[in-house]
Design an enzyme around this catalytic site. Structure first.
Site, mmCIF file in Angstrom:
data_model
loop_
_atom_site.group_PDB
_atom_site.id
_atom_site.type_symbol
_atom_site.label_atom_id
_atom_site.label_comp_id
_atom_site.label_asym_id
_atom_site.label_seq_id
_atom_site.Cartn_x
_atom_site.Cartn_y
_atom_site.Cartn_z
ATOM 1 N N GLY A 11 77.519 91.288 49.089
ATOM 2 C CA GLY A 11 78.179 90.727 50.270
ATOM 3 C C GLY A 11 79.575 90.194 49.971
ATOM 4 N N TYR B 286 73.046 85.949 50.840
ATOM 5 C CA TYR B 286 73.281 86.967 51.879
ATOM 6 C C TYR B 286 72.265 86.807 53.011
ATOM 7 C CZ TYR B 286 73.854 91.737 53.789
ATOM 8 O OH TYR B 286 74.084 92.831 54.611
ATOM 9 N N HIS C 28 83.322 90.380 39.927
ATOM 10 C CA HIS C 28 81.890 90.672 39.765
ATOM 11 C C HIS C 28 81.423 90.204 38.383
ATOM 12 C CE1 HIS C 28 81.565 92.791 43.457
ATOM 13 N NE2 HIS C 28 82.093 93.926 43.068
ATOM 14 N N SER D 156 71.489 98.984 47.973
ATOM 15 C CA SER D 156 72.899 99.045 48.351
ATOM 16 C C SER D 156 73.744 99.588 47.191
ATOM 17 C CB SER D 156 73.373 97.652 48.763
ATOM 18 O OG SER D 156 74.705 97.690 49.185
ATOM 19 N N THR E 187 82.620 91.667 50.240
ATOM 20 C CA THR E 187 83.639 91.979 51.244
ATOM 21 C C THR E 187 83.461 91.070 52.463
ATOM 22 O OG1 THR E 187 83.304 94.238 50.474
ATOM 23 C CG2 THR E 187 84.737 93.956 52.378
ATOM 24 N N LYS F 240 77.694 94.511 45.454
ATOM 25 C CA LYS F 240 76.923 94.836 46.662
ATOM 26 C C LYS F 240 76.089 93.674 47.225
ATOM 27 C CE LYS F 240 78.038 98.084 47.780
ATOM 28 N NZ LYS F 240 79.465 98.248 48.240
ATOM 29 N N LYS G 35 88.729 88.040 43.747
ATOM 30 C CA LYS G 35 87.369 88.608 43.737
ATOM 31 C C LYS G 35 86.954 88.911 42.303
ATOM 32 C CE LYS G 35 85.345 93.204 44.425
ATOM 33 N NZ LYS G 35 85.433 94.494 45.125
#
Ligand code: A3P
Length: 312
Positions: free
Chosen positions: A66, A210, A125, A155, A68, A64, A123
């Site tokens: 940023g 972000y 995390h 978020s 995407t 969460k 991608k």
């Protein structure tokens, strides 16, 4: 010979036809001290041994922060601003999620990546310490996006409510505590942002914020462009800014996760493209939560020169 991309239709068909009960709120299991969803932990060996390729671009974030948004920016840059090409598939097919694992028949992130032609946008995390070693052996370019803890927590809370494969977040009050202790999927925000901050000096990592991206998207997209060795006209940069702004991405079915079925991501509960703002935390933190959060934050961030803005 390399197999072709998993088509968006293949992926949509698999997700839309999974047997009832396949997806549920998966419990977390520790992998080297980091809580990850059960299926990731069970198939960890495949992730650990993942073979990166030298031209892979890794996009790493705490959930969460940023992800995407950065995925869309990087895809736009790699397509040299020919944005029609971004429409070829939804985000999760264009830029597969390295460590994600679900029960069969859903292919794992590793399976999808092994079938994705280069150059791949990967991608993750994962905290720095869990990233497969082959990314560093091949000196892969990595873009990390960090977001201030308070907005990140808000978020993530809304996301954990709508993502039916992650543990139930409980009440907001309970969640604030869990966020601080790191008892959520992918673990501690503090360990994540600091671990990657320290890694940036040893590897080819561009560390982005972000808040900076919100403040001046063009300036920040230009940074990413240069990092990826590209040089576009102002006109192309403006086009990419326009294509990747919050409103455009919210309306873009190839970027807003609307192709993922509701039983997985329930966008009636909370849209994936929720607000896209800095300082939304002010609408959720009570005075006492804020005080407690600030105290813990100070303790945990002592000794690092990493600084965040909670407002712009
Ligand atoms: P909010 O929940 O605060 O709205 P991730 O992609 O890492 O899951 O992050 C999702 C967060 O980034 C959400 O934050 C989402 O709205 C926001 N986001 C996605 N695209 C964005 C954009 N183009 N501009 C600003 N924020 C964006």
């Amino acid at each position: 010979m390399q197999k072709p991309d998993l088509t968006p239709k293949d992926y949509a068909d698999i997700l839309n036809n999974v047997p009832e009960g396949l997806f549920y709120r998966f419990p977390l299991c520790l992998v080297n001290g980091v809580p990850l969803m059960k299926h990731i932990a069970e198939q960890w060996e495949g992730v650990e041994k993942f073979q990166a390729r030298p031209d892979d671009i890794l996009i790493a974030t705490y959930p969460k922060a940023g992800t995407t948004w950065m995925q869309e920016i990087v895809d736009s840059i790699m397509n040299n601003g020919e944005l029609e090409k971004n429409k070829r598939a939804p985000t999760h097919v264009r830029s597969p999620f390295l460590e994600i694992c679900s029960p069969p028949p859903v292919p794992s992130g590793v399976d999808i990546l092994n079938n994705t032609p280069s150059p791949r946008l990967v991608k993750t995390h994962l905290p720095f310490k869990l990233v497969p070693e082959s990314f560093w052996e091949h000196k892969c370019k990595t873009i990390y996006v960090a977001r201030n803890a308070k907005d990140n927590a808000v978020s993530y809370y809304f996301f954990d409510r709508m993502n039916k494969t992650q543990p139930d977040p409980g009440t907001w009050d309970q969640y604030v505590e869990r966020f601080l202790t790191g008892e959520i999927a992918w673990g501690s925000w503090f360990d994540h942002v600091i671990g990657w901050w320290n890694a940036k000096d040893k590897h080819d990592v561009l560390y982005m914020f972000y808040e900076d991206m919100k403040e001046d998207p063009k300036r920040e997209i230009r940074k990413v462009m240069k990092f990826l060795g590209k040089n576009f006209s102002e006109e192309v940069l403006d086009k990419i800014c326009q294509h990747t702004n919050f409103k455009a991405m919210k309306e873009n079915p190839m970027a807003n996760y609307s192709t993922v079925p509701n039983m997985l991501l329930d966008q009636n509960l909370s849209p994936f493209m929720r607000k896209g703002e800095v300082a939304d935390w002010m609408n959720y933190f009570t005075e006492s939560q804020n005080k407690m959060f600030n105290m813990e934050y100070e303790k945990r961030m002592k000794g690092t020169d990493l600084k965040f803005r909670t407002n712009i």
